[in-house]
Design an enzyme around this catalytic site. Sequence first.
Site, PDB file in Angstrom:
ATOM      1  CB  CYS A  14      -0.907   0.015   1.233  1.00 36.38           C
ATOM      2  SG  CYS A  14      -1.810  -1.521   1.467  1.00 36.38           S
ATOM      3  CG  ASP A 383      45.227  -2.817  11.622  1.00 30.37           C
ATOM      4  OD1 ASP A 383      46.317  -3.064  11.091  1.00 30.37           O
ATOM      5  OD2 ASP A 383      45.055  -1.892  12.436  1.00 30.37           O
TER       6      ASP A 383
END
Length: 688
Positions: A14, A383
């Site tokens: 809708c 890292d």
Amino acid sequence: MKEYRVKGLTCANCARALEEQIHSIPYGKGATLSYHTGKLRVDERVDLEEVRKILATDGAYIENDPNHEHSNPLKRFIAISVFLLILALLVERTINQETAILFYLASTALSGYKTFIKGMKNLARLQFNMDTLMTIALIGAFGIGEWKEATVVAILFGINEYLEGLGMERARRSMEMLLQNAPKEATIMEDGQTRIVPIESLKVGDVVFVRPGEKIPSDGIVVAGKSSVNEAAITGESLPIEKEEGMSVYGGSINNEGILNVRITKAYKDSSLAKILHLVQEAQETKTPLELFIHRFAKYYTPFIMFISLLVITIPPLFFQADWRESLYQGLAVLIVGCPCALILSSPIALLAGITRNARNGVLIKGGVYLEQLGKIDTIAFDKTGTITKGKPHVAHMIAYEDEKEVLSIAASLESSSSHPLAKAIVEKAEEYGIVPEQPEQFETLTGSGIQATLRGKTYRIGNEKMFQGFSFPGHVQNDLRMLKKEGWTVVIVADEQRILGLFGIADEIREESKEVIARLHQAGVRQTVMLTGDHAKTAEKVAKAVGVTSWMAELLPEQKVEKLKELMKTGKVAMIGDGMNDAPALATADIGIAMGKGTDSAIETADVVLMQNHLGKLPNAIAIAKRVNQTIRFNIALALGLKLFALLLTIPGWLTLWIAILSDMGATILVSLLSLTILWERKAVSS
């Protein structure tokens, strides 16, 4: 573009239909209406009255609209409809069916009038969605005299629509509670006077006065006062953190007991909280590939169901001498079964719940697509510096050839005037022993090697091996040097003019949680963990062994990290975690980039996921939530399609009824919504 909050949206289809209608009016082309967030964005030049009329066709309206007073009557209408249905059943038993039909029609009109009006409009436009299906089914049911069942179908569909909206509204409210952390005003201090100003007017350098219980308006530094601060809204950490002069604070965090004066370092729009709210709101708007597929599927699915319904109505009477009325009844039931409500809802509520749940825990996920990907990763690349380690050097080992405190005092006194990270590590080590560094009488920095200074009338040197070239190291000192280097530590030597006084092995301190987090990641189904670092091999090996990563690669330049990631991505879904500017290319390359919250802005901007706590502790739980979201969506789709398939198979022996049809559709929708909302429960999927 102007933004409005829209209430009363009943379904995703809708909302999309309303958006398309808004596109057709002048200046409406770029408008967006999101069912997920209930937000409408339109060009400022658009005629808002036209927009209101379009929204009203679906019972939707702009919240706090001064021109319109609204309330959602659906709940009340359903209650009256149920009462009229009961009355109709009594009248049919005690008076006659003709009178009862009037009550059936009234009951159906109250609970199904919106669906009927929208369905008739769709039929006129040859648009086929769930309203069209229900309208045809209701007309057909009344046409063959199934008054009772048609009324029950209308009521149950109304209840279904109401519950569907309620489920999405619950998910939206949970998100809005998160967004309420934003402070609205600040108390600014000027010339010893205080005044209250809107938070948007704060500038960098302003000093704000924060009382106990108040929210800190924006990121800043404490310039006076001492207090504990609750940063849960930003980092997800429940324990308060002590703050005093010189310490940084987040906007949106709550001052507990003391009074703080805070100098603003970021305008509110650039603050951590503003970024969080912006990212979370943006995340709600993104659609995953699965969602996009479901919407495309639903577009073709509805006409397909209508075609199947037509076959069910016509084939048995034409070829197998079945009763036309019975076949029509079965075909109408097929139309109701075919409503794609549950299928369309299978994904958005779960994704919204997952993003909200993670945001509560201080893990920002920039969109549903990234949440979906996070749940699929099988390899994580880390890292080292600032991620697995703290990115802050500390004295890991000290060897003194004279009195230990005396050697540490000399070293700290020489290093006290230096801003080098290694120097700070030695000064901090001295502070642990209660040693106060002295001020050298003469001081000289030798670039790239160390410091030479006069202390208490005597010359001392401190630095790396380069500084002591030509210096004669006794055998035991050489052995100790080799041992420290073998451990992967950076070596700092302190000596007077004649002899070596001591050695310091300095290392980047491993985060306390790293080992446990990596173990939990493996438990959560991550196949391999890889450490990628630019540091030298010995240091990398030591850290890798200490934390338990599957493998490690050292001495990598930023572009080499990218190449290694591409190799890993050939064998699975890969996430990269980093905090520095040099990690940004790798974060952008990986399937999922994860940045540490206190890392550089470039890393945070590039990443798809941000850990606001600046540590890895919440990552396993974030992955577990993402996996749970993916599992829930898959189960929702299977449930929605499974129930419909089961109901459709009942047409073969002729057992499918309108009651079974609506209950299968309604049951699937309710179950899908409830299962998705359970993701919001604060239950740990992975123990922490």
